[in-house]
Design an enzyme around this catalytic site. Structure first.
Site, PDB file in Angstrom:
ATOM      1  N   GLY A 144      -7.808  -7.160 -22.885  1.00 21.29           N
ATOM      2  CA  GLY A 144      -8.535  -8.430 -22.883  1.00 21.29           C
ATOM      3  C   GLY A 144      -9.963  -8.112 -22.529  1.00 21.29           C
ATOM      4  O   GLY A 144     -10.445  -7.031 -22.844  1.00 21.29           O
ATOM      5  N   GLU A 145     -10.634  -9.032 -21.871  1.00 21.84           N
ATOM      6  CA  GLU A 145     -12.004  -8.772 -21.438  1.00 21.84           C
ATOM      7  C   GLU A 145     -11.997  -8.537 -19.929  1.00 21.84           C
ATOM      8  O   GLU A 145     -11.656  -9.442 -19.156  1.00 21.84           O
ATOM      9  CB  GLU A 145     -12.921  -9.934 -21.824  1.00 21.84           C
ATOM     10  CG  GLU A 145     -13.237  -9.982 -23.308  1.00 21.84           C
ATOM     11  CD  GLU A 145     -13.843  -8.685 -23.843  1.00 21.84           C
ATOM     12  OE1 GLU A 145     -14.683  -8.070 -23.135  1.00 21.84           O
ATOM     13  OE2 GLU A 145     -13.467  -8.273 -24.950  1.00 21.84           O
ATOM     14  N   SER A 146     -12.390  -7.335 -19.516  1.00 21.15           N
ATOM     15  CA  SER A 146     -12.266  -6.982 -18.097  1.00 21.15           C
ATOM     16  C   SER A 146     -13.139  -7.863 -17.199  1.00 21.15           C
ATOM     17  O   SER A 146     -12.727  -8.211 -16.096  1.00 21.15           O
ATOM     18  CB  SER A 146     -12.585  -5.503 -17.886  1.00 21.15           C
ATOM     19  OG  SER A 146     -13.887  -5.214 -18.324  1.00 21.15           O
ATOM     20  N   GLU A 185       0.640  -2.019 -27.189  1.00 18.19           N
ATOM     21  CA  GLU A 185       1.325  -3.311 -27.337  1.00 18.19           C
ATOM     22  C   GLU A 185       1.048  -3.976 -28.690  1.00 18.19           C
ATOM     23  O   GLU A 185       1.725  -4.932 -29.047  1.00 18.19           O
ATOM     24  CB  GLU A 185       0.946  -4.250 -26.179  1.00 18.19           C
ATOM     25  CG  GLU A 185      -0.429  -4.896 -26.252  1.00 18.19           C
ATOM     26  CD  GLU A 185      -1.584  -3.998 -25.792  1.00 18.19           C
ATOM     27  OE1 GLU A 185      -1.358  -2.772 -25.613  1.00 18.19           O
ATOM     28  OE2 GLU A 185      -2.704  -4.509 -25.629  1.00 18.19           O
ATOM     29  N   ILE A 190      -9.522  -0.635 -29.615  1.00 20.77           N
ATOM     30  CA  ILE A 190     -10.388  -1.779 -29.909  1.00 20.77           C
ATOM     31  C   ILE A 190     -11.504  -1.849 -28.884  1.00 20.77           C
ATOM     32  O   ILE A 190     -11.248  -2.087 -27.709  1.00 20.77           O
ATOM     33  CB  ILE A 190      -9.557  -3.069 -29.942  1.00 20.77           C
ATOM     34  CG1 ILE A 190      -8.594  -3.000 -31.120  1.00 20.77           C
ATOM     35  CG2 ILE A 190     -10.463  -4.292 -30.056  1.00 20.77           C
ATOM     36  CD1 ILE A 190      -7.629  -4.128 -31.211  1.00 20.77           C
ATOM     37  N   ARG A 191     -12.723  -1.589 -29.315  1.00 18.23           N
ATOM     38  CA  ARG A 191     -13.878  -1.537 -28.397  1.00 18.23           C
ATOM     39  C   ARG A 191     -13.423  -0.798 -27.131  1.00 18.23           C
ATOM     40  O   ARG A 191     -13.623  -1.255 -26.012  1.00 18.23           O
ATOM     41  CB  ARG A 191     -14.375  -2.948 -28.065  1.00 18.23           C
ATOM     42  CG  ARG A 191     -14.865  -3.709 -29.299  1.00 18.23           C
ATOM     43  CD  ARG A 191     -15.239  -5.145 -28.974  1.00 18.23           C
ATOM     44  NE  ARG A 191     -16.591  -5.241 -28.472  1.00 18.23           N
ATOM     45  CZ  ARG A 191     -16.946  -5.510 -27.227  1.00 18.23           C
ATOM     46  NH1 ARG A 191     -16.046  -5.709 -26.302  1.00 18.23           N
ATOM     47  NH2 ARG A 191     -18.201  -5.579 -26.886  1.00 18.23           N
ATOM     48  N   CYS A 230      -6.431  -0.502 -21.933  1.00 16.49           N
ATOM     49  CA  CYS A 230      -7.801  -0.872 -22.305  1.00 16.49           C
ATOM     50  C   CYS A 230      -8.519  -1.575 -21.150  1.00 16.49           C
ATOM     51  O   CYS A 230      -8.874  -0.925 -20.177  1.00 16.49           O
ATOM     52  CB  CYS A 230      -7.796  -1.701 -23.594  1.00 16.49           C
ATOM     53  SG  CYS A 230      -9.427  -1.894 -24.315  1.00 16.49           S
ATOM     54  N   ARG A 271     -16.935   2.125 -20.380  1.00 19.74           N
ATOM     55  CA  ARG A 271     -16.566   0.985 -21.227  1.00 19.74           C
ATOM     56  C   ARG A 271     -17.153   1.142 -22.626  1.00 19.74           C
ATOM     57  O   ARG A 271     -18.191   1.765 -22.810  1.00 19.74           O
ATOM     58  CB  ARG A 271     -17.075  -0.322 -20.606  1.00 19.74           C
ATOM     59  CG  ARG A 271     -16.461  -0.617 -19.247  1.00 19.74           C
ATOM     60  CD  ARG A 271     -17.058  -1.877 -18.661  1.00 19.74           C
ATOM     61  NE  ARG A 271     -16.766  -3.021 -19.507  1.00 19.74           N
ATOM     62  CZ  ARG A 271     -17.468  -4.150 -19.493  1.00 19.74           C
ATOM     63  NH1 ARG A 271     -18.496  -4.285 -18.693  1.00 19.74           N
ATOM     64  NH2 ARG A 271     -17.131  -5.143 -20.279  1.00 19.74           N
ATOM     65  N   HIS A 316      -4.189   0.347 -27.273  1.00 18.01           N
ATOM     66  CA  HIS A 316      -3.253  -0.777 -27.183  1.00 18.01           C
ATOM     67  C   HIS A 316      -1.905  -0.427 -27.789  1.00 18.01           C
ATOM     68  O   HIS A 316      -1.678  -0.689 -28.973  1.00 18.01           O
ATOM     69  CB  HIS A 316      -3.832  -1.992 -27.914  1.00 18.01           C
ATOM     70  CG  HIS A 316      -5.088  -2.511 -27.316  1.00 18.01           C
ATOM     71  ND1 HIS A 316      -5.111  -3.265 -26.174  1.00 18.01           N
ATOM     72  CD2 HIS A 316      -6.370  -2.348 -27.685  1.00 18.01           C
ATOM     73  CE1 HIS A 316      -6.348  -3.567 -25.862  1.00 18.01           C
ATOM     74  NE2 HIS A 316      -7.148  -3.015 -26.759  1.00 18.01           N
TER      75      HIS A 316
END
Lengths: 295, 194
Positions: free
Chosen positions: B47-49, B172, B134-135, B79, B106, B170
């Protein structure tokens, strides 16, 4: 170990990471930082928020790349930007700038009245708006990696987003319960690609993340859209057209996470100041309805 | 039966729940700190940390999560989850939970257009494990007690330090749940030895 960029999993996966989050419209670095600090999962870099686009009239186009770069340099969360429907070159410019997601958006004036972009041609993922399952399926067929309701942008009125989300959810339920031998006729009736409907039937949901957008103005609006089955929310004019954007942004983020905790949302909603001014749908002329752009 | 929680403040929660269920464990969607008392292990999803950290602070998760880790309970971060676990973040003054002796950078591979998928050999886990980046961050430095499980392009992308497991990518988002099975096995072994 050969690596593959721009695959469906990589493009759709990016949107999966945004789930449960709020994506906020911003017009400069300062707003982008406020959004990031408030807990936005991404920002949409624009020249004007939808309510100002509505007020300005004329042709609305892709933002000046200077603004997009300024926002990219200001934050570490993903940066999205809007291209006009069917405008291949605007989309390629945004891809070249390295934006993380492109919104092929009805908020801007369409560049093509017949065709949307072939989004499969791009490495960067796309989000598109939809009012119903047919439109959502066509966009997914073209390669959209994320969907959102169209709502009616820049109005601060949630009614259209609610209509679109309820319709899409009920159509998904119907497709899940349609037997496979009736699905081709459903595809014909919706103008939807058969394969996408089959995928929806098998998954019991859209094959991509589905956010709410268009008219979200308060924490309660955001929580409502989550309850109706949205995976997250876009807030356009709602934040930076409110009296205290910073407080508003934080409250909307928290209401989106804890959308069933009403006591909490009550507390969040206290002394937030004035929300953005709203517009009644019947006061819009047909040509002012952004949701009718796109096909 | 083993119960594993997935921290559900923001991000790809359901994907982890599905992967864990496929590994035959009970799952708990963790939205309140007191739920940490009822689980044997915890997953920090992607997600977004920055968003997750803000919600961790806002809902008084910070100290309970530190205690969960200090008690030696297993945590698996993917991630953004790995970013939350790192002891140091490259180019940033403050780390988040700091439960692992690793330095994480990051967005190390660039922007979304540079995101990719690749098959990775992960030691103790398996060969050609499907990995979606992903990023994604990388694990720039790892302390003496950290075991490197996988590298990509000369960079550490999966590692373990005692009960803590972190990866840049990821698992998942794929049907390949061998890394989740490995995490479940880690918890089983800890339970037996305890």
């Amino acid at each position: 170990m050969e690596k593959h960029v721009g695959t469906d999993r990589v493009k759709r996966g990016m949107a999966e990471m945004q789930k449960g989050g709020v994506i906020m419209d911003v017009v400069n670095a300062e707003q982008a930082k406020i959004a990031e600090q408030a807990g936005a999962v991404a920002v949409m870099a624009l020249e004007r928020v939808p309510s100002d686009i509505r007020a300005a009239g004329g042709v609305a186009r892709m933002a000046d790349p200077t603004i997009i770069e300024e926002v990219q340099n200001a934050v570490s969360i993903p940066v999205m930007a809007k291209a006009r429907i069917g405008h291949i070159v605007e989309a390629r410019i945004l891809e070249a700038l390295g934006v993380d997601y492109i919104d092929e958006s009805e908020v801007l004036t369409p560049a093509d009245e017949v065709y949307h972009l072939n989004k499969r041609d791009f490495t960067v993922p796309f989000v598109c708006g939809a009012k119903d399952i047919g439109e959502a399926s066509r966009r997914i067929g073209e390669g959209a990696s994320m969907m959102r309701t169209k709502g009616e942008p820049g109005t601060g009125n949630i009614v259209e987003a609610v209509r679109h989300q309820r319709l899409i959810q009920s159509q998904i339920n119907k497709i899940v319960n349609t037997s496979t031998d009736e699905l081709m006729t459903e595809a014909k009736n919706h103008g939807a690609p058969y394969e996408v409907l089959l995928d929806i039937k098998e998954r019991g949901r859209l094959p991509v993340v589905n956010f709410a957008a268009g008219g979200i103005a308060t924490p309660a609006d955001a929580a409502l859209m989550m309850q109706l089955g949205s995976d997250g929310v876009f807030v356009g004019s709602g934040i930076f057209k409110s009296q205290y954007p910073d407080k508003f942004a934080r409250a909307i983020v928290e209401a989106t996470t804890h959308y069933e905790d009403y006591k909490l949302i009550a507390d969040l909603s206290k002394e937030l100041g004035t929300a953005m001014p709203g517009l009644e749908m019947s006061s819009l002329e047909p040509q002012e309805r952004m949701q009718d752009r796109g096909w | 039966m083993i119960r594993i929680g997935v921290l559900a403040l923001q991000g790809a929660v359901n994907e982890h729940v599905n992967a864990l269920r496929a590994a035959d464990v009970e799952t708990v969607i963790v939205k309140k700190a007191e739920q940490l008392n009822d689980i044997d292990g915890l997953v920090f999803p992607g997600g977004e940390s920055t968003t997750m950290r803000r919600l961790i602070d806002k809902y008084a998760f910070f100290e309970p999560l530190k205690q969960f880790a200090a008690a030696g309970k297993p945590i698996f971060g993917t991630c953004a989850g790995a970013i939350l676990m790192a002891g140091d973040l490259a180019g940033e003054e403050q780390a988040h939970l700091g439960v692992m002796n690793i330095t994480v950078e990051r967005n190390a591979f660039g922007r979304q257009r540079e995101s990719f998928e690749v098959a990775l050999d992960i030691s103790s886990v398996g060969e050609s494990v499907e990995a979606v980046f992903i990023r994604a961050p990388i694990i720039q430095k790892a302390g003496p007690n950290v075991r490197v499980l996988a590298e990509y392009d000369g960079q550490i992308v999966a590692c373990q330090e005692g009960p803590f497991l972190a990866c840049s990518f990821h698992p998942e988002l794929t049907e390949d749940n061998r890394l989740h099975q490995y995490f479940v096995q880690m918890i089983r072994e800890l339970k037996i030895s305890a």
